[in-house]
Scaffold this active site. Structure first.
Site, PDB file in Angstrom:
ATOM      1  N   HIS A  62       0.577  -0.780   0.320  1.00  0.00           N
ATOM      2  CA  HIS A  62       0.083   0.065   0.323  1.00  0.00           C
ATOM      3  C   HIS A  62       0.720   1.555   0.062  1.00  0.00           C
ATOM      4  O   HIS A  62       0.115   2.202  -0.011  1.00  0.00           O
ATOM      5  CB  HIS A  62      -1.099  -0.228   0.744  1.00  0.00           C
ATOM      6  CG  HIS A  62      -0.401   0.060   2.337  1.00  0.00           C
ATOM      7  ND1 HIS A  62       0.056  -0.221   3.293  1.00  0.00           N
ATOM      8  CD2 HIS A  62       0.233   1.068   3.277  1.00  0.00           C
ATOM      9  CE1 HIS A  62       0.139  -0.589   5.165  1.00  0.00           C
ATOM     10  NE2 HIS A  62       0.675   0.431   4.225  1.00  0.00           N
ATOM     11  N   ASP A 106      -2.184  -8.141   0.603  1.00  0.00           N
ATOM     12  CA  ASP A 106      -2.113  -7.594  -0.396  1.00  0.00           C
ATOM     13  C   ASP A 106      -0.770  -8.233  -0.586  1.00  0.00           C
ATOM     14  O   ASP A 106       0.046  -7.522   0.662  1.00  0.00           O
ATOM     15  CB  ASP A 106      -2.299  -6.350   0.043  1.00  0.00           C
ATOM     16  CG  ASP A 106      -1.789  -4.272  -0.532  1.00  0.00           C
ATOM     17  OD1 ASP A 106      -1.424  -5.358  -1.871  1.00  0.00           O
ATOM     18  OD2 ASP A 106      -2.274  -3.675  -0.295  1.00  0.00           O
ATOM     19  N   SER A 203       4.905   2.686   8.134  1.00  0.00           N
ATOM     20  CA  SER A 203       4.647   0.749   7.008  1.00  0.00           C
ATOM     21  C   SER A 203       5.276   0.944   6.315  1.00  0.00           C
ATOM     22  O   SER A 203       6.081   1.638   5.665  1.00  0.00           O
ATOM     23  CB  SER A 203       3.474   1.528   6.152  1.00  0.00           C
ATOM     24  OG  SER A 203       2.168   2.098   6.464  1.00  0.00           O
TER      25      SER A 203
END
EC number: 3.4.21.4
Length: 250
Positions: A62, A106, A203
């Site tokens: 992401h 993902d 992240s």
């Protein structure tokens, strides 16, 4: 020589991906003590990553809104200045995991090439993948350049790499904190009192336990919130796919 970046994310539809990221309750890392740390950036730091061998960086999918404009910087500590230790790579190929799904699973891989060839130095070196899955109570550490302010406070983005020690959280407690949101591909780490946590901009940053990378910062409920530990990609669940991908791009 190519630098390849392998990207993973395990999330939930109602979770908050940690794109802007932060280390809350941490401290400045000793300079270049995390030589496996990578900074993903669009001219500014956006997400973390981790160097796992001589040509692969691991991060979460992401983070890659425009992967072909993304740069991978190795050897960073102070983002404000050129330290002479940096090694820069750019992305040229993206490969999605066959089960890619942003809401549940993902995973993406991307290959990068550059005229600048990276080499192992005191500031740039890979870290091994996990040889086992995480066990509750295992002491670990997470690092990143994300926002260090708590929810509701003014955002503060550090320029110096931040480090924080966190334990692996018991799986049952993790599932209680996030009912019906935790899969076998996720692991929680942190403190239930909310005193320390990683968040948005962190992240993709590595969760390191016993000298191996066990996880990647993925998502959570707010940041440093009591009873809500951070949720990480559990890398031991993806070793087969990672190994097959690396073999396909020697």
């Amino acid at each position: 020589m190519r630098l390849l970046a392998l990207l993973l994310m395990v999330g939930a539809a109602v979770a908050v991906p940690r794109e802007d990221g932060r280390i809350i309750g941490g401290h400045e890392c000793a300079a270049h003590s995390r030589p496996f740390m990578a900074s993903l950036n669009y001219g500014y730091h956006f997400c973390g990553g981790v160097l796992i061998n001589n040509q692969w960086v691991l991060s979460v999918a992401h983070c890659w809104y425009n992967p072909y404009a993304m740069q991978v910087m190795l050897g960073e500590h102070d983002l404000r200045k050129f330290e002479g230790t940096e090694q820069l790579m750019k992305t040229d190929t993206i490969i999605w995991h066959p089960n890619y799904d942003y809401q549940t699973l993902d995973l993406t891989s991307c290959s990068s090439s550059s005229t600048i060839l990276w080499k192992v130095t005191h500031a740039v070196a890979p870290i091994p993948l996990p040889t086992s899955c995480p066990v509750a109570g295992t002491p670990c550490s997470v690092s990143g350049w994300g926002n260090t302010a708590r929810d509701g406070d003014e955002v503060y983005l550090p320029t110096l790499l931040q480090c924080m020690d966190v334990p692996i959280v018991d799986e049952e407690q993790c599932m209680k904190s996030y009912p019906d949101m935790i899969s076998p591909r996720m692991v929680c780490a942190g403190f239930m009192d909310g005193s320390r946590d990683a968040c948005n901009g962190d992240s993709g940053s590595p969760l390191v336990c016993r000298g191996e990378v066990y996880g990647l910062v993925s998502w959570g409920q707010g940041c440093a919130q009591p009873n809500y530990p951070g949720v990480y990609v559990k890398l031991c669940e993806f070793l087969g796919w990672i190994e097959r991908t690396l073999e396909a791009y020697p």
